[in-house]
Design an enzyme around this catalytic site. Sequence first.
Site, mmCIF file in Angstrom:
data_model
loop_
_atom_site.group_PDB
_atom_site.id
_atom_site.type_symbol
_atom_site.label_atom_id
_atom_site.label_comp_id
_atom_site.label_asym_id
_atom_site.label_seq_id
_atom_site.Cartn_x
_atom_site.Cartn_y
_atom_site.Cartn_z
ATOM 1 N N LYS A 116 98.540 13.101 49.261
ATOM 2 C CA LYS A 116 99.901 13.006 48.728
ATOM 3 C C LYS A 116 100.941 13.529 49.737
ATOM 4 O O LYS A 116 102.087 13.130 49.705
ATOM 5 C CB LYS A 116 100.025 13.795 47.423
ATOM 6 C CG LYS A 116 99.018 13.449 46.329
ATOM 7 C CD LYS A 116 99.221 12.069 45.756
ATOM 8 C CE LYS A 116 98.489 11.827 44.453
ATOM 9 N NZ LYS A 116 97.022 11.772 44.571
HETATM 10 C C1 LIG Z 1 96.183 10.877 43.894
HETATM 11 C C2 LIG Z 1 94.814 10.843 44.419
HETATM 12 C C3 LIG Z 1 94.040 9.687 44.341
HETATM 13 C C4 LIG Z 1 94.506 8.432 43.641
HETATM 14 O O1 LIG Z 1 95.574 7.806 44.299
HETATM 15 P P1 LIG Z 1 96.460 6.724 43.519
HETATM 16 O O2 LIG Z 1 97.557 6.386 44.441
HETATM 17 O O3 LIG Z 1 96.960 7.433 42.278
HETATM 18 O O4 LIG Z 1 95.588 5.595 43.170
HETATM 19 C C5 LIG Z 1 92.778 9.714 44.917
HETATM 20 N N1 LIG Z 1 92.295 10.825 45.502
HETATM 21 C C6 LIG Z 1 93.014 11.969 45.577
HETATM 22 C C7 LIG Z 1 92.419 13.171 46.227
HETATM 23 C C8 LIG Z 1 94.300 12.008 45.053
HETATM 24 O O5 LIG Z 1 95.010 13.136 45.131
#
Ligand SMILES: *Cc1c(COP(=O)(O)O)cnc(C)c1O
Length: 503
Positions: A116
Amino acid sequence: MEKMIYSSTRSNNEPRTASYVIMNGIAPDGGLYIPNEIPKLEKADVLALSEMSYHERAAKILSMFLTDYTYEELLTAATDSYSEERFKGGAAPISKLGESGKYMLELWHGPTSAFKDMALQIMPRLLSMAIEKSGTDKEALILVATSGDTGKAALEGYADVDRVRISVFYPSDGVSNIQKMQMVTQKGKNVCVSGVKGNFDHCQTAVKQVFSNEEIRNKIAEENLFFSSANSINWGRLAPQIVYYVSSYCDLLKEKEITYGEEVNVCVPTGNFGNILAAYIAKLMGIPFAKLICASNSNKILYDFFETGVYDRRREFYTTISPSMDILISSNLERLLSMVAGNENCEKWMKELFENGIFTVPDEVRKTLSKDFKGFFADEAQTQNTIKRYFDEFGYLIDPHTAVALHATDTYMSETGDTKKTIVVSTASPYKFSGAVLEALGYEIPADDFEALERLQSISGTNIPENLYSLKSAEKRFNAVIEKEEIPDKVLEFSKNKDCGLN
Ligand SMILES: *Cc1c(COP(=O)(O)O)cnc(C)c1O
């Protein structure tokens, strides 16, 4: 360059600029903003990008989508956001797994050890610039519903940013201990963190309702605030994610792992569908991606959808060791549906989902989708086995989310016989989920989280990320755990009292 116009995935087609949609997050009709057209990258562009640094690639690609920002503004923002200081070892490095044809795109070298950060380090800068461009004297109130990683990454990105405050809601029993500690110890004068009894979907639904509640919007306007989002429903989150997909292809070119035009598959561990949608957009831009493998955990609603065309959320919800993918409503799927089937259909399906918990796309739409997408899933045992298998075979340590993706990749390759090279997206540092990783490797989980970090360090010979280790001595600031019905009041209270009731 031509101006890029954005409009809602639903009926309201009022054209908007990029800075407007970054400021406003969700459209007034409840839809998500998408660009009316996808810009194209020709061969010469991709070859030129291959010679650039990550922040130059980011500025170039973002400037194709965010046309009311100047290239210089974007370059400055990208240079600050993706600095060596913030991303130790590079923003989106690739680790080659021997001769397996699998390339790990590691997106977790940022300040909170999760992917993120890739978007949430630059998005606050994009928002600040957008507020300035708009000429308003208001401040933004960011509302975030998080399944764990978004919350911390957003807090870290927005803390003490001018003219912004941020309120984060996390499911009190749906995040790991370390994730919880990362959030409740957050520093900053403009932050508020609340646990919510319930799961992520409860949080997300309640936050979405606050967003579109006219009365609450008016009340916070009296405090000179407007709502904005940091969730992947905001285009400002998605645009920076397109960058690392283009960049990964450029890196494979630069390293001479491929030649231009060679198709590669991409596998993404998926929750809200934001990350994989960014891969799809990179493909539409012209990056030679073949299949986009959508990896789910036991909450395999997307797998079922791609197989059958039926999206049915009326099912059991599982709490898994990959909690950031414990999601039954994948919001960004709406963007895909409107892109392939049009706004009218999209709006109808979203209404059906809201009212009945289910919608079905016609077979021709399902077939169109399956040209680009293929779903797979891993249950808990398969996820654990994958962590162990890759550590034993390659000495490569992965977190449970990444393990779900590697399991999906292997299943896809053996089921189809497709031997194309695959970029496997690695979304979190294994240290963020040390308990689950230790257990998968056959060790007992120590009662103490920091002991778990240290044990994993001694087993793997890699280093504990500093941001996680320093939690040991960090002060816990936010203790509130509330009912989901209390979310609107919590928001109103914070709009009046910037210190989140701490004093
Ligand atoms: C948010 C997240 C995901 C999923 O990503 P999306 O964009 O919501 O599909 C997968 N793995 C981790 C570690 C995340 O933080």
